[in-house]
Design a protein around this motif. Structure first.
Motif, PDB file in Angstrom:
ATOM      1  N   ILE A 154       1.038  -1.247  -0.085  1.00 57.31           N
ATOM      2  CA  ILE A 154       0.007   0.062  -0.042  1.00 57.31           C
ATOM      3  C   ILE A 154       0.985   1.224  -0.015  1.00 57.31           C
ATOM      4  N   LEU A 155       0.913   1.880  -0.805  1.00 53.78           N
ATOM      5  CA  LEU A 155       1.727   3.156  -1.220  1.00 53.78           C
ATOM      6  C   LEU A 155       0.860   4.570  -1.373  1.00 53.78           C
ATOM      7  N   THR A 156       1.063   5.286  -0.665  1.00 53.60           N
ATOM      8  CA  THR A 156       0.405   6.501  -0.358  1.00 53.60           C
ATOM      9  C   THR A 156       1.280   7.838  -0.531  1.00 53.60           C
ATOM     10  N   GLY A 157       0.319   8.776  -0.578  1.00 57.49           N
ATOM     11  CA  GLY A 157       1.136  10.224  -0.361  1.00 57.49           C
ATOM     12  C   GLY A 157       1.214  10.808   0.912  1.00 57.49           C
ATOM     13  N   GLY A 158       0.510  10.215   2.093  1.00 60.32           N
ATOM     14  CA  GLY A 158       1.008  10.327   3.350  1.00 60.32           C
ATOM     15  C   GLY A 158      -0.681  11.114   3.806  1.00 60.32           C
ATOM     16  N   PRO A 159      -0.604  10.776   5.180  1.00 60.42           N
ATOM     17  CA  PRO A 159      -1.838  11.275   5.963  1.00 60.42           C
ATOM     18  C   PRO A 159      -2.140  12.755   5.745  1.00 60.42           C
ATOM     19  N   GLU A 160      -0.937  13.598   5.671  1.00 57.87           N
ATOM     20  CA  GLU A 160      -0.901  15.017   6.054  1.00 57.87           C
ATOM     21  C   GLU A 160      -2.178  15.734   5.043  1.00 57.87           C
ATOM     22  N   SER A 161      -2.593  14.934   3.848  1.00 57.38           N
ATOM     23  CA  SER A 161      -3.416  15.648   3.011  1.00 57.38           C
ATOM     24  C   SER A 161      -4.921  15.282   3.608  1.00 57.38           C
ATOM     25  N   TRP A 162      -4.898  14.646   4.551  1.00 54.56           N
ATOM     26  CA  TRP A 162      -6.618  14.375   4.974  1.00 54.56           C
ATOM     27  C   TRP A 162      -6.958  14.138   6.429  1.00 54.56           C
ATOM     28  N   HIS A 163      -5.934  13.855   7.172  1.00 53.75           N
ATOM     29  CA  HIS A 163      -6.148  13.869   8.437  1.00 53.75           C
ATOM     30  C   HIS A 163      -6.228  14.934   9.383  1.00 53.75           C
ATOM     31  N   PRO A 164      -6.864  15.222  10.141  1.00 50.71           N
ATOM     32  CA  PRO A 164      -7.102  16.728  10.677  1.00 50.71           C
ATOM     33  C   PRO A 164      -6.173  17.123  11.623  1.00 50.71           C
ATOM     34  N   ASN A 165      -5.371  16.122  12.201  1.00 49.94           N
ATOM     35  CA  ASN A 165      -4.195  16.357  13.182  1.00 49.94           C
ATOM     36  C   ASN A 165      -3.304  15.122  12.871  1.00 49.94           C
ATOM     37  N   PRO A 166      -2.274  15.212  11.938  1.00 49.12           N
ATOM     38  CA  PRO A 166      -1.587  13.990  11.139  1.00 49.12           C
ATOM     39  C   PRO A 166      -0.154  14.034  11.889  1.00 49.12           C
ATOM     40  N   ALA A 167       0.326  14.947  12.925  1.00 46.62           N
ATOM     41  CA  ALA A 167       1.694  14.902  13.097  1.00 46.62           C
ATOM     42  C   ALA A 167       1.919  13.676  13.794  1.00 46.62           C
ATOM     43  N   PHE A 168       1.394  13.077  14.711  1.00 46.36           N
ATOM     44  CA  PHE A 168       1.612  12.010  15.512  1.00 46.36           C
ATOM     45  C   PHE A 168       1.918  10.718  14.610  1.00 46.36           C
ATOM     46  N   LEU A 169       1.528  10.581  13.392  1.00 43.08           N
ATOM     47  CA  LEU A 169       1.788   9.543  12.462  1.00 43.08           C
ATOM     48  C   LEU A 169       3.154   9.587  11.782  1.00 43.08           C
ATOM     49  N   TYR A 170       3.947  10.798  12.114  1.00 37.85           N
ATOM     50  CA  TYR A 170       5.127  10.844  11.828  1.00 37.85           C
ATOM     51  C   TYR A 170       5.989  10.669  12.800  1.00 37.85           C
ATOM     52  N   HIS A 171       5.581  10.376  14.007  1.00 40.31           N
ATOM     53  CA  HIS A 171       6.474  10.228  15.273  1.00 40.31           C
ATOM     54  C   HIS A 171       6.506   8.887  15.739  1.00 40.31           C
ATOM     55  N   LYS A 172       7.398   8.719  16.675  1.00 36.70           N
ATOM     56  CA  LYS A 172       7.786   7.227  17.119  1.00 36.70           C
ATOM     57  C   LYS A 172       6.531   6.458  17.464  1.00 36.70           C
ATOM     58  N   GLY A 173       6.321   5.248  16.990  1.00 34.62           N
ATOM     59  CA  GLY A 173       5.404   4.480  17.210  1.00 34.62           C
ATOM     60  C   GLY A 173       4.116   4.649  15.995  1.00 34.62           C
ATOM     61  N   ALA A 174       4.469   5.302  15.052  1.00 40.63           N
ATOM     62  CA  ALA A 174       3.627   5.498  14.006  1.00 40.63           C
ATOM     63  C   ALA A 174       4.509   5.266  12.571  1.00 40.63           C
ATOM     64  N   GLY A 175       4.188   6.137  11.258  1.00 34.51           N
ATOM     65  CA  GLY A 175       4.804   5.859  10.426  1.00 34.51           C
ATOM     66  C   GLY A 175       4.265   5.003   9.651  1.00 34.51           C
ATOM     67  N   PRO A 176       4.537   4.350   8.519  1.00 34.75           N
ATOM     68  CA  PRO A 176       4.062   3.302   7.596  1.00 34.75           C
ATOM     69  C   PRO A 176       4.072   2.103   8.344  1.00 34.75           C
ATOM     70  N   LEU A 177       5.282   1.939   9.178  1.00 38.87           N
ATOM     71  CA  LEU A 177       5.399   0.642   9.936  1.00 38.87           C
ATOM     72  C   LEU A 177       4.492   0.155  10.893  1.00 38.87           C
ATOM     73  N   TYR A 178       4.282   1.254  11.828  1.00 44.16           N
ATOM     74  CA  TYR A 178       3.269   1.092  12.859  1.00 44.16           C
ATOM     75  C   TYR A 178       1.992   1.440  12.513  1.00 44.16           C
ATOM     76  N   ASP A 179       1.776   2.443  11.520  1.00 42.44           N
ATOM     77  CA  ASP A 179       0.329   2.504  11.279  1.00 42.44           C
ATOM     78  C   ASP A 179      -0.345   1.967  10.133  1.00 42.44           C
ATOM     79  N   VAL A 180       0.471   1.584   9.187  1.00 42.90           N
ATOM     80  CA  VAL A 180      -0.268   0.806   7.854  1.00 42.90           C
ATOM     81  C   VAL A 180       0.244  -0.745   8.190  1.00 42.90           C
ATOM     82  N   ALA A 181       1.343  -0.941   8.292  1.00 41.27           N
ATOM     83  CA  ALA A 181       1.850  -2.263   8.291  1.00 41.27           C
ATOM     84  C   ALA A 181       1.294  -3.326   9.266  1.00 41.27           C
ATOM     85  N   PRO A 182       0.754  -2.789  10.185  1.00 42.06           N
ATOM     86  CA  PRO A 182       0.032  -3.718  11.118  1.00 42.06           C
ATOM     87  C   PRO A 182      -0.993  -4.411  10.555  1.00 42.06           C
ATOM     88  N   TYR A 183      -1.802  -3.780   9.535  1.00 37.55           N
ATOM     89  CA  TYR A 183      -3.044  -4.500   8.949  1.00 37.55           C
ATOM     90  C   TYR A 183      -2.562  -5.497   8.052  1.00 37.55           C
TER      91      TYR A 183
END
Length: 373
Positions: A154-183
């Protein structure tokens, strides 16, 4: 139907769909209290879904004796601490992904749940949806013979284009590894069994991102984690599977499906990020692809189905379908992928899990007509 009382900690963006389902779809759950670090967010959800009690803190919510299940929907860095508090308070606990930020904390939670004799389940619960359940039935019945390989991406341009508060998705515990790869890790292991070892390469493409969604349009985000990764999972069964995820790809012709290869055929299944979709099947020696309908219930966005299963398990005096060991194994694989990317070496996976029972075709958990489609 008898109902199980639920309390929700965390009333951010993702809570809306959870509460919609737990309050309006699943017949065995009723949410009686919510809380959030931002009290206004909790009040908004309480009004939206007619929830009788807004608590000023997680401690206040955990002290409510009538609550049987606590659902933790906070940011990832708070998961382990709040889950520990919930288990110590004698509550069955469901937590959004990841279970914790590291396997040490995850293992401690699994052990605590066992000592407390309480259920602990970690998202994603999409594997209980119609798409993965139909795929499990097809694989278990031998439609593709013996599985030996799988490819997912799953290849996307990032959540900052749609998420109302996306900063945490680029911090430790997130990113594509911990936010997308779990699925995808959960989907692949649910279908093909535990992972034995992993390898991964990853990189950070941009040091800074700019939010283009409202209400924080123009705000800069400092990127702490890799945003492009490719991993190889070697299963205990010998299956070799790949995952390929990014927040940096603005255009691709690849869809988000998963291909599973067997000795007698190929199965293309919907993204594990969702609950249903298209399934394609081609038998060995047959030049034509066949479309397979998803035959299980819960085809739309049914976040919270893992909570509903936990509630049903309480009422039926059985184990939950998403075990603590399964959630911990997913975390173990994610952390090992992270270490592999940093060190450039293959990483063994120490944990495993026992396969649990599949969903019923029609579990009778709510208004099924509302979930068709």
């Amino acid at each position: 139907m008898e109902k199980v009382n639920v309390g929700v900690i965390g009333c951010g963006n993702i809570s809306e769909k959870y509460l919609e389902n737990l309050c309006g779809i699943f017949s065995q759950t009723q949410v009686i209290a919510v809380t959030d670090i931002k009290e206004e967010a909790a009040k908004l959800r309480a009004e939206q879904f007619h929830i009788p009690r807004v608590c000023k803190s997680s401690e206040e919510l955990l002290a409510i004796p009538e609550i049987d299940i606590v659902v933790v929907l906070t940011q990832p860095g708070q998961h382990a601490q709040i889950c520990e508090q919930a288990l110590l308070a004698g509550k069955h606990t469901y937590v959004e992904k990841p279970l914790a930020l590291n396997t040490e904390d995850g293992r401690r939670l699994v052990e605590l749940a066992a000592r407390q004799n309480k259920m602990l389940t970690s998202a994603p619960d999409t594997v209980l949806g119609s798409g993965i359940q139909t795929a499990r039935k097809l694989i278990d019945e031998g439609w593709i013979g013996r599985p030996f390989g799988a490819i997912s991406h799953i290849l996307t341009g990032g959540p900052e284009s749609w998420h109302p508060n996306p900063a945490f998705l680029y911090h430790k515990g997130a990113g594509p590894l911990y936010d997308v790869a779990p699925y995808y890790v959960a989907g692949l292991t649910y279908l093909l069994g535990p992972v034995e070892s992993v390898m991964c390469s990853a990189k950070k493409v941009h040091e800074e991102r700019t939010i283009t969604s409202e209400p924080l349009y123009g705000t800069k985000i400092q990127v702490e984690v890799p945003t492009y990764l490719a991993g190889i999972l070697t299963m205990e069964s010998g299956v070799v599977a790949t995952i390929h995820h990014s927040f940096d790809v603005d255009a691709t012709r690849m869809d988000d499906s998963v291909e599973i290869y067997g000795t007698e055929g190929t199965l293309v299944i919907p993204t594990p990020c969702g609950f249903s979709g298209k399934i394609h099947y081609r038998r060995k020696g047959n030049p034509d692809w066949a479309d397979i309908p998803c035959i299980f219930e819960y085809k739309r966005d049914m976040r919270g189905i893992g909570v509903a299963d936990m509630a049903s398990a309480i009422l039926e005096n059985r184990s939950q379908r998403l075990s603590a060991a399964f959630g911990y194994h997913t975390l173990n694989v994610l952390e090992a992928l992270d270490i592999s990317a940093q060190e450039g070496t293959a990483q063994p996976i120490a944990s495993t899990f026992e396969r649990t029972e599949a969903m019923l075709l029609n579990p009778g958990w709510g208004d099924e007509q509302r979930n068709r489609g």
